[in-house]
Motif scaffolding. Sequence first.
Motif, PDB file in Angstrom:
ATOM      1  N   ASP A  49      43.349  43.103  43.539  1.00  0.00           N
ATOM      2  CA  ASP A  49      43.737  42.551  42.515  1.00  0.00           C
ATOM      3  C   ASP A  49      43.450  41.180  42.244  1.00  0.00           C
ATOM      4  O   ASP A  49      43.357  40.246  43.420  1.00  0.00           O
ATOM      5  N   ASN A  54      41.452  42.927  37.656  1.00  0.00           N
ATOM      6  CA  ASN A  54      41.034  43.152  39.252  1.00  0.00           C
ATOM      7  C   ASN A  54      39.647  43.501  39.456  1.00  0.00           C
ATOM      8  O   ASN A  54      38.897  43.318  38.483  1.00  0.00           O
ATOM      9  N   SER A 173      41.285  37.441  46.139  1.00  0.00           N
ATOM     10  CA  SER A 173      42.633  37.965  45.913  1.00  0.00           C
ATOM     11  C   SER A 173      43.443  37.655  46.628  1.00  0.00           C
ATOM     12  O   SER A 173      44.746  37.821  46.347  1.00  0.00           O
TER      13      SER A 173
END
Length: 317
Positions: A49, A54, A173
């Motif tokens: 993500d 993403n 992320s």
Amino acid sequence: MGFVLDTADIPPRERVDAVCAAMMEASAPCHVIHEDLDGGVRTRLEVWDLGAANIFIARSSGIRLYRTARQARQDAAPVVALSVQHRADGRHEQLGHRQVVPPGALLTVDLSAPYDFSWSGYGGAGCLQIPINQIGLPVDVIRRAAANLRTSPLYDLVTTHVAQLVRDAERLSADPAADSLGHASIELARALLASAAHTEPHARTVLAETLLHRIRAYVRQHLGDLDLGPATIAAAHSISVRHLYAICSGAGFSLEQWIIGERLRGAREELRRPDSRHRTIAMVARRWGFSDPTHFTRRFRDAYGVTPGEWRRTGQW
């Protein structure tokens, strides 16, 4: 938290179904056709993500991803993917446009339409996936851009950016600034697509709106350049130095101090890595744009309360 599938952890007879199910979860519903079932299926898929976007990474033995018109119509939340090929030549066909994508090249895939993408032998690609409603451009503009990416002066900038996202996907992320990075990445993608579509009203507006994001991305990609400064940054974006300063001031930061801060953060991270132990402090400093090791040490101590050597020995945050 990322999603990872590795067929090395799955019995051979279950791998085909597992990859198909994982592909639907990670990207978009499509037919997954493996090149050599007898030779064994080797696939690793990752999704990380990044705010509203993403990062999707696929490494696999020969594979074909075929999305039909029916599958595209049934997708309630289509996305656009900016993908960098990193192993084997990719072959892509969509909306009458065919292309071969060599390693290092950037490709745009509109997942709201049918497509056919494949590679032979062991290959891989990594992409930034963005919901189309986050791009803020009409679908016809996105599709026009997809066939003309290389004509945009932003092509190299965005290609390097996506490649860096893919390379450091897990770490980025998990970073507290992941949402902000995702937003900036979407803005860069929007700028590239508007530029490559050659629709003047859209391009002019989007390029103006995304200028700050493009400046930040450019600086981060050139932190090791000793001559990086207001003049080179302004020239790279076809604006005056005065306008550059006005943009930074309007965003609430000092350009020079921000560059120094980014260089120090990069050097600090490198000093912690085991694979940089063979480099001297002076070598690390120069790699991050500091030509004077004494100046670097002073700046580092002022920022973090320890010298670079002390930081390296303790390995602390």
